[in-house]
Scaffold this active site. Sequence first.
Site, PDB file in Angstrom:
ATOM      1  N   GLN A 195       0.844  -1.193   0.000  1.00  0.00           N
ATOM      2  CA  GLN A 195       0.000   0.000   0.000  1.00  0.00           C
ATOM      3  C   GLN A 195       0.877   1.240   0.000  1.00  0.00           C
ATOM      4  O   GLN A 195       1.899   1.294   0.673  1.00  0.00           O
ATOM      5  CB  GLN A 195      -0.922  -0.020   1.232  1.00  0.00           C
ATOM      6  CG  GLN A 195      -2.020   1.025   1.235  1.00  0.00           C
ATOM      7  CD  GLN A 195      -1.583   2.347   1.868  1.00  0.00           C
ATOM      8  OE1 GLN A 195      -0.562   2.423   2.528  1.00  0.00           O
ATOM      9  NE2 GLN A 195      -2.362   3.401   1.643  1.00  0.00           N
ATOM     10  N   SER A 196       0.497   2.242  -0.795  1.00  0.00           N
ATOM     11  CA  SER A 196       1.208   3.521  -0.876  1.00  0.00           C
ATOM     12  C   SER A 196       2.663   3.280  -1.273  1.00  0.00           C
ATOM     13  O   SER A 196       2.918   2.760  -2.361  1.00  0.00           O
ATOM     14  CB  SER A 196       1.077   4.273   0.444  1.00  0.00           C
ATOM     15  OG  SER A 196       1.479   5.613   0.315  1.00  0.00           O
ATOM     16  N   ALA A 197       3.654   3.651  -0.442  1.00  0.00           N
ATOM     17  CA  ALA A 197       5.043   3.364  -0.797  1.00  0.00           C
ATOM     18  C   ALA A 197       5.244   1.862  -1.000  1.00  0.00           C
ATOM     19  O   ALA A 197       6.077   1.444  -1.805  1.00  0.00           O
ATOM     20  CB  ALA A 197       5.984   3.889   0.280  1.00  0.00           C
TER      21      ALA A 197
END
Length: 533
Positions: A225-227
């Site tokens: 998720q995200s990074a």
Amino acid sequence: MNQSRRARLSLAALAPGLLVGANAALYDTVIDTQYGKLQGYPAFTSEPAGNLTHWKDIAVWKNIPFAATTGGQNRWKAPQPASGWNGTRDAKSYGSVCPSATSGSSEFTIDEDCLNLNIWSPANSTDAKLPVVMWSYPALSTAADALFDGGGMADQGIVFVNYNYRTGSFGWLAHPELSEEFEAVTGSNSSGNWGMLDQFAALKWIHENIADFGGDPEHITVMGQSAGSAASQHILNSPLTKGLIVGAIVESGVRDPHDPLCTSLAENYKTLEYNLDQGIRFAASLNASSISELRELPMDDLIVSGGTFGSTSEWDFTATLDYYAIPDTYYNTLVKGLAHDVPVLTGNTKDESGASYGLNISVSTYLQEMNETFSEPWLSRFLEQYNGNTSTTASAAYNAQWTDRSKVGTWLWASLWATAKTNPVYTYIWDHAPPGQDQGAYHESEINYVLNNLYGTDLPWTAEDYAIAQKMNSYWANFIKNGNPNGQGLTKWPAAGTDETVQHVGNGWGQIPLTLEAKVELFEEWFDTLVAY
């Protein structure tokens, strides 16, 4: 696997009175790996809250090194091989986390000897060959965070692995001297993607060793998720991970590569020239005239406020477009078909990437913000579609254009993917707000539900939350097992296609329109005028 590599029963390691049969959980067993013996533990000592049904079978091993220390002369080098150990390694507690990972939290031990991973397995035999998922965490996080506990996913018959990787200046520093070193080893005159190489090394370790924990090395899905979604996307794209994965889950990650957000959100990268220049300036700021001198500095001197995505300072440490670990721009990777041809599951949350739950802005602020994003003639066209000309509509219109931008951008990414790949992309929009907070369906809010680990997070969960977690986790587990989220008892989830729809998950289930057709066309037309990333 030969007998010497199989997990073997060690009666001395068993708790008094514990009876072990043919189908004993693997925490009753000393695991014999190529590096040495490992003693795991029950993931749960009592039944967790929620809907786990096989919790008694789940074993966990923590702090397994997948590479050597990244300190000293290994600082800013590709991860070096892990060393073995003598005797039986106790795998009960989390290991050190990497510097720049946790915003200075004192909860964890921070050290450059941080490339370790954790495994949750429900297998009753090392021959189980269960599907495997590798979780990559978002920025300012660590594998030891309770939000990323793998017990809920393991309950679905999946071996779950999470791991630590370098970030900040430790993970992304480029410098001409480092490029010279790297070229001598790899032939690529580049540097800077040390954190990404950590991610690749963790995957390779899993492929080589996960059979010892009941996993199938030929059935690994990457997920983040995200990074961490950027990590999954880079693994999906990179030639260095060829043949190692069967699927990728990219949460709050991909978007149309023409979208300027690609240059600033978690998946952003910089040119090699940009990052080399920053590396030279960074060394000068520390009064270091060489990489040798930088390697002699204390770890704490290299932890800077801009060392991780999400921070603001003069330093902008992020991935490098090196044409080695990253084969090409995102757009070229899509249209040239450079990524691995595997199924992809990807999507967004309602209140992220510019959208803020509970926003209350004036019409003048709305117009100012829109003017900073769009120039004419696009500004007038977007203001026509997202009418915020009253105090009651300005906030809603502002949020709507950001959420629509995410939905449309991800759908367009899936369309570009289909130009050169045959495997499907499944897209979603998450809109459920966890209880006990005021940020709505915020960035990261789906993670507890996807991993079905509400038991480990201190929020006032309701029966509805547990029911939603069971559905979300089932979709994700089905994808990990089959490359398709659909399964018995779940609302049908079609793969992305030419129809302008997305799967609604959270407060509702099933296909919904991306947005009004005129708005979809507007975003498409605007993106087409912008430079591809």
